[in-house]
Design an enzyme around this catalytic site. Structure first.
Site, PDB file in Angstrom:
ATOM      1  N   GLY A  10       0.691  -1.115   0.043  1.00 53.81           N
ATOM      2  CA  GLY A  10       0.032  -0.070  -0.140  1.00 53.81           C
ATOM      3  C   GLY A  10       0.730   1.326   0.283  1.00 53.81           C
ATOM      4  O   GLY A  10       1.801   1.342   0.300  1.00 53.81           O
ATOM      5  N   ASN A  35      -6.396  -3.260  -2.441  1.00 57.85           N
ATOM      6  CA  ASN A  35      -5.799  -1.863  -2.622  1.00 57.85           C
ATOM      7  C   ASN A  35      -5.005  -1.406  -2.847  1.00 57.85           C
ATOM      8  O   ASN A  35      -4.158   0.416  -2.691  1.00 57.85           O
ATOM      9  CB  ASN A  35      -6.552  -0.626  -1.556  1.00 57.85           C
ATOM     10  N   SER A 124      -4.806   6.699  14.028  1.00 53.70           N
ATOM     11  CA  SER A 124      -4.700   8.559  12.417  1.00 53.70           C
ATOM     12  C   SER A 124      -5.720   9.376  13.501  1.00 53.70           C
ATOM     13  O   SER A 124      -5.882   8.936  14.736  1.00 53.70           O
ATOM     14  CB  SER A 124      -6.464   7.250  12.125  1.00 53.70           C
ATOM     15  N   TYR A 148     -15.023   3.998  10.456  1.00 53.21           N
ATOM     16  CA  TYR A 148     -13.702   3.881  10.167  1.00 53.21           C
ATOM     17  C   TYR A 148     -12.410   4.156  11.647  1.00 53.21           C
ATOM     18  O   TYR A 148     -11.534   3.230  11.626  1.00 53.21           O
ATOM     19  CB  TYR A 148     -12.845   4.582   8.909  1.00 53.21           C
ATOM     20  N   LYS A 152      -9.805   1.985  14.260  1.00 56.94           N
ATOM     21  CA  LYS A 152      -8.889   2.564  15.272  1.00 56.94           C
ATOM     22  C   LYS A 152      -8.999   2.013  15.773  1.00 56.94           C
ATOM     23  O   LYS A 152      -7.645   1.980  16.855  1.00 56.94           O
ATOM     24  CB  LYS A 152      -8.224   3.887  14.652  1.00 56.94           C
ATOM     25  N   ARG A 291     -18.801  19.242   2.713  1.00 54.48           N
ATOM     26  CA  ARG A 291     -18.046  18.133   2.947  1.00 54.48           C
ATOM     27  C   ARG A 291     -18.948  17.525   4.773  1.00 54.48           C
ATOM     28  O   ARG A 291     -17.971  18.074   6.255  1.00 54.48           O
ATOM     29  CB  ARG A 291     -17.536  17.061   3.439  1.00 54.48           C
TER      30      ARG A 291
HETATM   31  P1  NAD Z   1      -3.717   1.257   1.669  1.00 56.17           P
HETATM   32  O1  NAD Z   1      -5.107   1.177   1.466  1.00 56.17           O
HETATM   33  O2  NAD Z   1      -2.373   1.970   0.573  1.00 56.17           O
HETATM   34  O3  NAD Z   1      -2.656   0.759   2.242  1.00 56.17           O
HETATM   35  C1  NAD Z   1      -3.382  -0.346   3.011  1.00 56.17           C
HETATM   36  C2  NAD Z   1      -2.866  -2.300   2.180  1.00 56.17           C
HETATM   37  O4  NAD Z   1      -3.618  -3.201   3.116  1.00 56.17           O
HETATM   38  C3  NAD Z   1      -3.088  -2.254   0.676  1.00 56.17           C
HETATM   39  O5  NAD Z   1      -1.779  -2.739   0.239  1.00 56.17           O
HETATM   40  C4  NAD Z   1      -4.165  -3.395   1.338  1.00 56.17           C
HETATM   41  O6  NAD Z   1      -4.700  -4.147  -0.032  1.00 56.17           O
HETATM   42  C5  NAD Z   1      -3.916  -4.238   2.508  1.00 56.17           C
HETATM   43  N1  NAD Z   1      -4.421  -4.664   3.233  1.00 56.17           N
HETATM   44  C6  NAD Z   1      -6.468  -4.667   3.604  1.00 56.17           C
HETATM   45  N2  NAD Z   1      -6.765  -5.652   4.485  1.00 56.17           N
HETATM   46  C7  NAD Z   1      -5.845  -6.313   3.925  1.00 56.17           C
HETATM   47  C8  NAD Z   1      -6.100  -7.644   4.531  1.00 56.17           C
HETATM   48  N3  NAD Z   1      -7.725  -7.873   5.661  1.00 56.17           N
HETATM   49  N4  NAD Z   1      -5.147  -8.483   4.833  1.00 56.17           N
HETATM   50  C9  NAD Z   1      -4.671  -8.508   3.478  1.00 56.17           C
HETATM   51  N5  NAD Z   1      -3.822  -7.097   2.509  1.00 56.17           N
HETATM   52  C10 NAD Z   1      -5.134  -5.910   3.262  1.00 56.17           C
HETATM   53  O7  NAD Z   1      -3.477   2.542   2.649  1.00 56.17           O
HETATM   54  P2  NAD Z   1      -2.371   3.391   3.065  1.00 56.17           P
HETATM   55  O8  NAD Z   1      -2.724   5.153   2.891  1.00 56.17           O
HETATM   56  O9  NAD Z   1      -1.337   3.081   3.388  1.00 56.17           O
HETATM   57  O10 NAD Z   1      -2.597   3.387   5.115  1.00 56.17           O
HETATM   58  C11 NAD Z   1      -2.413   2.628   5.466  1.00 56.17           C
HETATM   59  C12 NAD Z   1      -2.659   2.561   7.112  1.00 56.17           C
HETATM   60  O11 NAD Z   1      -2.264   3.435   7.779  1.00 56.17           O
HETATM   61  C13 NAD Z   1      -4.046   2.030   7.213  1.00 56.17           C
HETATM   62  O12 NAD Z   1      -4.384   1.050   8.416  1.00 56.17           O
HETATM   63  C14 NAD Z   1      -4.330   3.330   7.255  1.00 56.17           C
HETATM   64  O13 NAD Z   1      -5.995   2.891   7.901  1.00 56.17           O
HETATM   65  C15 NAD Z   1      -3.647   4.421   8.155  1.00 56.17           C
HETATM   66  N6  NAD Z   1      -4.489   5.415   7.621  1.00 56.17           N
HETATM   67  C16 NAD Z   1      -3.651   6.187   6.711  1.00 56.17           C
HETATM   68  C17 NAD Z   1      -3.697   7.183   7.001  1.00 56.17           C
HETATM   69  C18 NAD Z   1      -3.718   7.952   5.317  1.00 56.17           C
HETATM   70  O14 NAD Z   1      -3.955   8.735   4.703  1.00 56.17           O
HETATM   71  N7  NAD Z   1      -3.330   7.211   4.530  1.00 56.17           N
HETATM   72  C19 NAD Z   1      -3.964   8.342   7.693  1.00 56.17           C
HETATM   73  C20 NAD Z   1      -4.555   7.871   8.446  1.00 56.17           C
HETATM   74  C21 NAD Z   1      -3.904   6.311   8.954  1.00 56.17           C
HETATM   75  C1  UD1 Z   2      -9.527  12.868   5.430  1.00 53.43           C
HETATM   76  C2  UD1 Z   2     -10.903  11.515   6.089  1.00 53.43           C
HETATM   77  C3  UD1 Z   2      -9.740  11.344   7.203  1.00 53.43           C
HETATM   78  C4  UD1 Z   2      -8.906   9.991   7.369  1.00 53.43           C
HETATM   79  C5  UD1 Z   2      -7.725  11.111   6.314  1.00 53.43           C
HETATM   80  C6  UD1 Z   2      -6.574  10.959   5.893  1.00 53.43           C
HETATM   81  C7  UD1 Z   2     -13.195  12.725   5.739  1.00 53.43           C
HETATM   82  C8  UD1 Z   2     -14.134  12.914   6.659  1.00 53.43           C
HETATM   83  N1  UD1 Z   2     -12.072  12.283   7.160  1.00 53.43           N
HETATM   84  O1  UD1 Z   2      -9.875  13.644   6.151  1.00 53.43           O
HETATM   85  O2  UD1 Z   2     -10.357  10.480   8.290  1.00 53.43           O
HETATM   86  O3  UD1 Z   2      -7.951  10.455   8.097  1.00 53.43           O
HETATM   87  O4  UD1 Z   2      -8.788  11.714   5.340  1.00 53.43           O
HETATM   88  O5  UD1 Z   2      -7.140   9.813   4.454  1.00 53.43           O
HETATM   89  O6  UD1 Z   2     -13.253  12.021   4.770  1.00 53.43           O
HETATM   90  N2  UD1 Z   2     -10.718  18.932   0.326  1.00 53.43           N
HETATM   91  C9  UD1 Z   2     -11.499  19.299  -0.786  1.00 53.43           C
HETATM   92  N3  UD1 Z   2     -12.062  18.557  -1.982  1.00 53.43           N
HETATM   93  C10 UD1 Z   2     -11.745  17.706  -2.145  1.00 53.43           C
HETATM   94  C11 UD1 Z   2     -10.940  17.010  -1.005  1.00 53.43           C
HETATM   95  C12 UD1 Z   2     -10.386  17.140   0.081  1.00 53.43           C
HETATM   96  O7  UD1 Z   2     -11.803  21.474  -0.367  1.00 53.43           O
HETATM   97  O8  UD1 Z   2     -11.703  17.214  -2.794  1.00 53.43           O
HETATM   98  C13 UD1 Z   2     -10.531  19.108   1.521  1.00 53.43           C
HETATM   99  C14 UD1 Z   2     -11.434  19.360   3.263  1.00 53.43           C
HETATM  100  O9  UD1 Z   2     -12.470  19.882   3.353  1.00 53.43           O
HETATM  101  C15 UD1 Z   2     -10.360  18.973   4.166  1.00 53.43           C
HETATM  102  C16 UD1 Z   2      -9.333  19.159   2.927  1.00 53.43           C
HETATM  103  O10 UD1 Z   2      -9.498  19.314   1.961  1.00 53.43           O
HETATM  104  O11 UD1 Z   2     -10.871  20.757   4.432  1.00 53.43           O
HETATM  105  C17 UD1 Z   2      -8.890  17.394   3.302  1.00 53.43           C
HETATM  106  O12 UD1 Z   2      -8.935  16.928   2.695  1.00 53.43           O
HETATM  107  P1  UD1 Z   2      -8.635  14.450   3.273  1.00 53.43           P
HETATM  108  O13 UD1 Z   2      -7.416  15.065   2.039  1.00 53.43           O
HETATM  109  O14 UD1 Z   2      -9.866  14.596   2.882  1.00 53.43           O
HETATM  110  O15 UD1 Z   2      -8.395  14.601   4.455  1.00 53.43           O
HETATM  111  P2  UD1 Z   2      -9.251  15.341   5.523  1.00 53.43           P
HETATM  112  O16 UD1 Z   2      -9.964  15.779   5.311  1.00 53.43           O
HETATM  113  O17 UD1 Z   2      -8.147  15.208   6.860  1.00 53.43           O
END
Ligand code: NAD
Ligand code: UD1
Length: 337
Positions: A10, A35, A124, A148, A152, A291
């Protein structure tokens, strides 16, 4: 030293695999590609010139996961695997609870069986829900406002209970703020399957011509320019935070929680302007309604991670925009070439 990385194909996992390999760790990756794409793993090897073991397996498949532990001498686990789309989690909550919570339970049961008690968990900033104050500290009140985020928080609580039951565990709970950006090589990055929900991948698709304009969700927030403020952090800085957390869990026992962000909040307009300046791409935008579920501002107090992990984000907003665009430009269709 061998580290199991769940979800290693991921977005954040793949960047962390690179840092781990570059630092000399052996890694074993487990992913079900729900994903992500196999191509991401190929590129990790291309960038690092190092090979590693990979198992295509689902965490919910106990037999398959146990095979990973029986065939490798794992020292610690970095657990990224999980589903992460907030809106989807509202539509299919049971699926989210099962995948994220049950998946973690199965992982921990097998770790316990193999006496591996060192774990880093991807939590998160979502666990804070609507923060009462910013910057958010680790002891701010918790109250996620969607399924979601609740997965966490539940997992954090389960891991706390696990430590209380057995003080030989060493667990680090990392609360990420808003990871964006990509590896400086331009070879790996965030590759959303669908219309992006998050801001930076959406901006990238506008820049590459796949979408007409960015819809800015709300212009009357209580922020310096009326648009939402977030703590954007470069994914490579975030990946490096995992190496610091790993050093800590390998050297101690206990459970601790850390905010991983930059400590600086930028608005939607700040991000668009910075992207335009550094990439010379025009990003058309318009304003729409807020949103549902969005908050005005959220950014981290990172003092604890700075002091206890010896980690601090080094890259700035321009680096994040530059690297995001580089990845998008080099890979207009993500990994689907
Ligand atoms: P991502 O979706 O790119 O990566 C997650 C990976 O886990 C994917 O490759 C998916 O295929 C794999 N996966 C999901 N469920 C699985 C299962 N049951 N068995 C095996 N593989 C599985 O997401 P990411 O952005 O890299 O996020 C990684 C972690 O960080 C996640 O737990 C996510 O919730 C957390 N996180 C992400 C963000 C963000 O904004 N990207 C923010 C806060 C926390
Ligand atoms: C979203 C998720 C949050 C997750 C985070 C990172 C929601 C409500 N929250 O947060 O749980 O941890 O992503 O994956 O979905 N924005 C726009 N136009 C867009 C997209 C976003 O204006 O098309 C704005 C949003 O209103 C926000 C900022 O951009 O103010 C960031 O948005 P986003 O990237 O979706 O992150 P979070 O809202 O922080």
């Amino acid at each position: 030293m061998s580290i199991l990385v769940t979800g290693g194909a991921g977005y954040i996992g793949s960047h962390t695999c690179i840092e781990l390999l570059n630092a000399g760790y052996e890694i074993v990756v487990v992913d079900n590609f729900f994903n992500s794409k196999p191509e991401a793993l190929k590129r990790i090897t291309e960038i690092t010139k190092k090979s590693f073991s990979f198992y295509q397996a689902d965490l919910l498949d106990k037999t398959a996961l146990e095979k990973v532990f029986s065939e490798n001498n794992i020292d610690a686990v970095i657990h990224f695997a999980g589903l992460k789309a907030v809106n989807e989690s509202i539509k299919i909550p049971l699926h989210y609870y099962h995948n994220n919570v049950t998946g973690t339970l199965i992982l921990c049961e097998i770790m316990k069986k193999y006496n591996i008690k060192k774990l880093i968990f991807s939590s998160s900033a979502n666990v804070y829900g609507r923060p009462k104050y910013v910057p958010v500290t680790e002891d701010s009140s918790l109250g996620p406002i969607n399924p979601y985020g609740r997965t966490k928080l539940i997992i954090e609580e389960i891991l706390n209970d696990l430590y209380i039951s057995d003080h030989n565990w060493s667990i680090s709970l990392l609360r990420y703020f808003n990871p964006i950006g990509a590896h400086e090589s331009g070879k790996i990055g965030e590759d959303p399957n669908d219309i992006p929900n998050n801001l930076m991948p959406y901006i990238n698709q506008v820049a590459i011509g796949k979408r007409e304009k960015v819809n800015i969700f709300g212009k009357d927030y209580n922020t310096h320019d009326g648009t939402g403020v977030r703590d954007y952090i470069h994914v490579v800085d975030l990946a490096k935070g995992h190496l610091k957390a790993l050093e800590m869990v390998l050297g101690t026992t206990g459970i601790d929680v850390f905010n991983l962000g930059t400590g600086v909040g930028y608005s939607v307009l700040d991000l668009i302007k910075s992207y335009e300046n550094i990439t010379s791409q025009k990003i058309p935008y318009g304003f729409t309604q807020r949103r549902a579920g969005d908050i005005d501002k959220c950014y981290a107090d990172t003092t604890k991670a700075n002091e206890k992990l010896g980690w601090k984000a080094a890259k700035n907003l321009e680096d994040m925009c530059y690297d995001s665009w580089k990845w998008q430009k080099n890979n207009p269709n993500g990994y689907r070439e």
